[in-house]
Design a protein around this motif. Sequence first.
Motif, mmCIF file in Angstrom:
data_model
loop_
_atom_site.group_PDB
_atom_site.id
_atom_site.type_symbol
_atom_site.label_atom_id
_atom_site.label_comp_id
_atom_site.label_asym_id
_atom_site.label_seq_id
_atom_site.Cartn_x
_atom_site.Cartn_y
_atom_site.Cartn_z
ATOM 1 N N THR A 248 -8.613 5.151 -0.571
ATOM 2 C CA THR A 248 -7.226 5.415 -0.734
ATOM 3 C C THR A 248 -6.751 4.437 -1.814
ATOM 4 N N GLU A 249 -7.589 3.286 -2.252
ATOM 5 C CA GLU A 249 -6.938 2.323 -3.073
ATOM 6 C C GLU A 249 -7.540 2.794 -4.370
ATOM 7 N N THR A 250 -8.202 3.643 -4.418
ATOM 8 C CA THR A 250 -9.065 4.038 -5.759
ATOM 9 C C THR A 250 -8.886 5.556 -6.326
ATOM 10 N N THR B 139 -0.524 3.009 -2.930
ATOM 11 C CA THR B 139 -1.944 3.739 -2.667
ATOM 12 C C THR B 139 -1.657 4.627 -1.430
ATOM 13 N N ASP C 99 -6.508 6.689 -8.815
ATOM 14 C CA ASP C 99 -7.072 6.272 -10.367
ATOM 15 C C ASP C 99 -7.582 7.223 -10.974
ATOM 16 N N ASP D 268 0.728 -1.160 -0.037
ATOM 17 C CA ASP D 268 -0.078 -0.073 0.153
ATOM 18 C C ASP D 268 0.921 1.157 0.068
#
Length: 456
Positions: free
Chosen positions: A140-142, A43, A145, A39
Amino acid sequence: MDYDLLVLGGGAAGLAAAQAGVDAGASVLLVSEGELGGDCTFTGCVPSKTLIEAAAAGASFAEAMSRVRATVARIAATEDESVLRRRGINVMRGRARIVSRDTIDVDGRRVRGRRIVIATGATPVVPPLDGLAATPYLTTETVFDLTEPPESLAILGGGAVGCELAQAFARIGVAVSIVEAMDRLLPGVEPEASALLAEIFDAEGVAVHAAARAHTVQARDGQVVLHIDSGKVVSAQRLLVAVGRSPCTGGLGLDAVGVKTDERGFVVVDRHMRTTADQISAAGDVTGLFPHTHAAYGMGRVAVRAALRRRRPPSFDATAIPQVVFTAPEIASVGVVESDVADDRARVAFLPLSEVDRAITADRTTGFVKLLAGPRPLLRNLGGGRVLGATIMADRAGELVHEPALAMRTRMFTGRLAQTVHAYPTWSLAIQQATAQFFGAYGGRTARPAHPRDEI
C-alpha cells in the motif's frame, strides 16, 4: 521541562494527541519522521477511497491516479506544519528515540517533556515467503506510485485492503486475482457478507483463490508467479502484498525505558492507553488494538486526556466503534458477529435488501441488514434488549451502521430503533424494518435465536 507533552508520530493518533494537549492548555511538541497526516492521508484511506470512487465512475487509470494525487495534496494541506503551528502545536521533523521517561533524542538533539505519547503507527507486513525478497512487489506504500496500469495484478491477502483494491483495479480494466490463506474473503466479517462479495467478484471477473496459502513466489518471463499449497499457480504482471500491518517501534528504545510489547511487537497499553512505563502512553496502530484511522484518532485523545487528568481518566472502548470495507456494495459492521455471541438468549434479525423499497428503486438489491440483540442486565429482553452488533451490506452501509453504533454507545433499548420514524423511501428505513423483527413478524420475518458458536 521543554514541553508538557511530546508526541511521537504525525499520523491520525499523533495529530489527535497533539490537538488534545493544546486543548488542555499543555505545551506540545509533535515529532514526525514521515509526512504529517501519516499513512491514512498518503498511502491509506485517502488515496484508496479516491481510487475506488474514480473507478466506480468509469475513470481511466490515468484519470483515477490524477484524482488520487490531487485529493491527497488537498487533504495534506489541511494538516501541514504551518497549519499545526497556527493551532499551537510545535513540530520537529526527524527520527525520535526515547532516552528516559521524560527525554527523547531527535537526530542528536535532546528534548524533555513531562509526558510522552507514542503514536508511530504501523507499516505493511512483508511475509516470509520464499523468493519474495528477490521478486518485485507492491504494498500500500507503493501501489499508488504506479504510472501505468498493469495488465494483471495478483493480490496476496483477501482482507479489507485486498478486496477494496481488487475491485477498484478490476473496474479500471486490470485482470485481478486474490490469494487468501483463510477459507473465505474478509474472515472477520459475517459469512453471509463474505459469500455475497465472492459472488460479486466472480461476476466482475476477479478471480478468488480462498483457502490457498502461497509458499513460493518467483519472477519469470515478465510475470510474478505464486505457487500455492494446493498445487495451483497464480501469475500476474504485478504482485500486491496486503496481508496486514506491523508496528513501527524499531529504534524507539522501548526496552530501555520499560515499555512492554506483545509477541507481535505492538505496544501494550491499558484501557487508559498507558504503557508499562510511567509517564509514557501510546495510541493508534502501534498498539494493535483497532487498526483504523477513526479509532486511532479516538485513542490519541484518550491517551492525552488520561495522562493529564489524575481523577477519573477517560478510557478507550472499541465495542461500539464501526468499521467499513469500501467495496461495492460496502460492508459495515459494529460490535460482535453472530459466531462470537456467547449468550444463548441472543436473537438475530435478518433483512435482505431485496425487501427494502429504496434498494428496489435503485435496482441495487444485493446485500442485507443483520442485527444482533441480547438481554439487558436485570431487564432481560424488555424493550427488545440491547444491540450487540450489526453487519450491513449495502451501497450506503458505511452511513447506515452509525445508527446501531449509536444505540450501542448509548445503551439504548433496541426498541428505540423500531420506534423512530424513518423517512420513506430511504436506505436507513432498513434499520427500522430489521429491528421490528424483535417485536413480532414484520414483512413475514421475525427474529430468530442466535446460533451457538459451534453451529456456524
